[in-house]
Design an enzyme around this catalytic site. Structure first.
Site, short mmCIF file in Angstrom:
data_model
loop_
_atom_site.label_atom_id
_atom_site.label_comp_id
_atom_site.label_asym_id
_atom_site.label_seq_id
_atom_site.Cartn_x
_atom_site.Cartn_y
_atom_site.Cartn_z
N ASP A 21 0.81 -1.07 -0.10
CA ASP A 21 -0.02 -0.05 0.04
C ASP A 21 0.78 1.31 0.01
OD1 ASP A 21 -2.70 1.37 0.49
OD2 ASP A 21 -1.59 2.09 2.41
N GLU A 40 1.36 -0.48 -5.12
CA GLU A 40 0.36 0.52 -5.36
C GLU A 40 1.26 1.88 -5.50
OE1 GLU A 40 -3.54 3.09 -3.57
OE2 GLU A 40 -1.79 2.35 -2.36
#
Length: 747
Positions: free
Chosen positions: A427, A480
């Protein structure tokens, strides 16, 4: 080993001598420090220690009025140390196993003395921890149920290098910080203790004292394998490494199933809100129920992978798991760690891979977590310009500290090895890569070269990927990453970050912006559909429609579409058809596959009742068929990351908002042609160049009646003749339904 108890033998009364010996050896200040839980080295005094020809046993028990020692040979008295409540001293002839026995108000109890047990951690553990290279850190730190010196119990170990004293708290000692002070292991900063006769399911915390004697809030275990149900915050002892895995077939073939040439279609899921049991207090499904229902649904829908929003234990439901406190603990919200393993195993048995969202970019400042863990900025940077994340009010890991990088790297391996996770989606990578991320001038500290890149974070990410791919075969890591940082999915030895895949955020932003426009205006935004092909093969891309696109006022995928209800559904069908035929692997957040109307709400279930409406059921059917077609046609996936796998046929028909392109697999694979019409205007006899002459079979029409479309008939078979067109030696006439995508395969 519990020695025989000779309760009939009365202890000899030499309490005066014992009291004087203890006072002389300890001194009054140290005696009080021991009893009050202030002595930094309790193992130097408590437990058995040689005193001339005998062994003195010093023990703390604040609930006892009297104490004695039970050995194989009988009972020996202990005397209270004068002026120090709770501290007792006694002498035994040898250090053989013994029990401590307390008495008060007519009640008696006995227990093993934790201070008679030697260390558990070995020199290799110490060396690797100190060096920051302990790849199986979780096997050394945390709470482990073991048998030590013949006695069952739990070994606790924690890294707190700047603490003056550390103790373990739990029901087993009445949450009394004066009991069970730990042993410091040399210069590593690790503290450990073996506590007999406690095991799986025991709740505990650490009580730390800062370097100058200041109290630190009680802490959960950074390497704890379980946790209490929030809002409770204690760690829970859970067994590690005992699961009998039965997924060998999947593990043997997953490298092929996760390669850049494989079809990868990911269903992103928040376990707490995918489906709820209304009849039982609207509770979420358990891991075991998800093993049945979620895995079965993923198989039915044709997805290849499940990606789970973070399941590492987290205190606040509204963070969706993206502010974890227990990085090593699967959240107890849905069951135990072993029950989570059953979910993973069920997915593997069904041929479904499990990806976990992993959050090494920041952590919350909750008092029981990592923040100022030992009274200092240990896991985080001390300077808020480096250590405080302004967007999320969280703290940023100090990747330059070797022990912190080791803690995170080992955590990645922990999920891959102990839970057979097939990959990690990391993330917020962009927030890790840049020191000035979301900061104004003067709010950040340049790197040693004067630049904005976070060199330590870059080295950390490269290290994690190198270790993960080098240690666990067949896995995948996904970034990401929302900027154009170069080489995210390129090998480390070629200067890249070493990820297997990268989310294509640019494609997502451009195409969603395009599809929001009314069709009459789309001709002015045609490049938002085509620009992605300029860089489509610069990384190994995944095309993401994630949870971030259906929260915080962004609306659902259906609500993004323009027009009346019919056009909204038609636009969404066309968008999905374009996405599933565009180069790149696929990711779709739950609920988007049946056109959820409202934004995602983490506190409630998806609106499954919408499937009673044939329009929503039609979207779901389309997604199912797109997934199966994507998997069945090699041309749609085999060369996803290669420019040779794609060819433009018609990329410039902006006025008509029409696209046509070819997809190619390996030699011998039938090519595929895709034609998109992003206006509600049917177009009859639209000529397109074809890569091959002969017959082409229609494999999907997003406007078909079974999907809720207009049902306009597009030829099931078209024939490419000898008319040269658009750079191809042959061409065919195709009827284009409104707001549709057609897929043809060479027959």
């Amino acid at each position: 080993m519990n020695p025989p108890r000779k309760t009939q033998d009365a202890p000899r009364d030499n309490s005066d001598g014992l009291r004087r010996d203890a006072e002389r050896q300890l001194g009054p200040d140290r005696a009080r420090a021991l009893a009050e839980g202030r002595e930094p080295d309790p193992f130097a005094w408590l437990g058995p220690h040689p005193r001339g020809d005998a062994w003195q046993v010093l023990a703390i028990d604040h609930g006892a009025a009297e104490m004695s020692i039970a050995t194989l040979d009988g009972r020996y008295p202990m005397a209270p140390v004068a002026g120090v409540p709770g501290l007792f001293s006694g002498t035994v002839p040898d250090p053989a196993p013994y029990l401590l026995r307390g008495r008060s108000g007519g009640q008696e109890w006995e227990y093993e003395d934790a201070y008679r047990f030697g260390p558990v951690l070995g020199q290799i553990d110490e060396y690797l921890i100190g060096e920051g290279t302990h790849q199986q850190l979780w096997r050394a730190l945390g709470a482990h149920v073991i048998t030590h010196q013949g006695v069952g119990g739990t070994h606790f170990a924690v890294w707190a290098p700047n603490a003056r004293r550390v103790a373990v708290l739990g029901d087993f000692n009445g949450w009394d910080a004066r009991r069970h002070g730990m042993r410091r292991r040399g210069s590593t900063g690790v503290w450990e203790i073996f506590i007999p006769n406690i095991g799986d399911g025991t709740a505990y915390k650490f009580a730390l004292t800062g370097a100058h004697g200041e109290p630190v809030p009680q802490k959960a275990d950074p390497v704890g394998f379980g946790a209490e149900h929030p809002p409770a915050t204690a760690s829970v002892v859970r067994a590690v490494g005992a699961h009998d895995w039965r997924d060998g077939d999947w593990m043997a073939r997953r490298a092929e199933a996760q390669s850049v040439s494989a079809p990868i279609s990911i269903y992103e899921v928040h376990l707490g809100s995918w489906k709820r049991v209304v009849e039982d207090g609207n509770r979420p499904l358990s891991y075991l129920e998800l093993a049945r229902d979620l895995v079965g649904y993923a198989v039915e829908m044709g997805f290849t992978h499940l990606e789970l929003l973070p399941i590492s234990e987290f205190p606040f439901d509204g963070s969706w798991g993206y502010q974890p406190v227990g990085l090593y603990a699967p959240t107890i919200r849905f069951g135990t760690p072993d029950e989570f393993r059953e979910l993973v195993e069920a997915a593997h048995a069904a041929g479904i891979g499990i990806l976990l969202d992993w959050v090494p970019g920041h952590f919350p400042a909750d008092a029981h977590g990592l923040a100022r863990f030992d009274g200092t900025a240990l896991y985080e940077h001390a300077d808020p310009r480096e250590g405080f994340h302004q967007d999320w009010n969280t703290l940023i890991y100090n990747y330059g500290r070797r022990e912190v990088a080791n803690f995170l790297t080992a955590n990645a391996l922990y999920w891959l090895e102990e839970f057979h996770a097939d990959g990690l989606r990391v993330d917020a990578v962009a927030s890790m890569l840049y020191r000035d991320y979301s900061r104004k001038d003067g709010e950040w500290v340049p790197n040693i070269l004067g630049g904005r890149e976070n060199l330590e974070a870059i080295e950390f990410l490269q290290g994690v990927n190198t270790v993960a791919y080098g240690t666990v075969s067949g896995i995948m890591t996904v970034a990401e990453e929302s900027t154009s940082f170069p080489g995210v999915s390129r090998p480390v030895d070629a200067g890249g970050l070493g990820f297997g895949y990268k989310w294509n955020m640019g494609w997502m932003n451009d195409t969603l912006e395009y599809i929001r426009h009314e069709p009459v205006h789309r001709s002015h935004h045609h490049n938002q559909l085509t620009f992605g092909l300029v860089y489509a093969f610069s990384e190994n891309f995944i095309l993401p429609i994630s949870h971030d696109e259906v929260v915080h006022g962004k609306g659902s995928m259906l609500s993004k579409m323009p027009g009346d209800d019919w056009q909204k559904f038609a636009n969404l069908r066309a968008y999905y058809g374009f996405m599933w035929t565009h180069p790149g692997k696929k990711l779709l957040f739950m609920g988007c596959e049946f056109a959820q109307r409202r934004e995602w709400n983490h506190d409630g279930s998806l609106d499954w009742h919408l499937l009673d409406d044939p329009r929503h059921r039609g979207i779901q059917s389309l997604l199912r068929d797109l997934n199966h077609l994507y998997r069945d046609l090699p041309a749609l996936h085999r060369r996803d990351a290669e420019a040779e796998g794609f060819g433009w046929i018609e990329g410039g028909a902006a006025a008509e908002s029409v696209l046509a392109y070819a997809r190619y697999g390996a030699p011998g694979d039938a090519p595929v042609v895709v034609v998109c019409n992003f206006t509600p205007v049917p177009r009859h006899g639209w000529r397109i160049g074809m890569p091959r002459d002969g017959k082409w079979e229609q494999r999907l029409n997003s406007d078909a009646g079974i999907y809720g479309g207009s049902g306009m008939v597009a030829p099931a078979i078209v024939t490419a003749d000898g008319d040269e067109y658009q750079g191809y030696d042959q061409s065919a006439l195709v009827d284009l339904p409104p707001l549709s995508v057609l897929i043809y395969e060479a027959a």
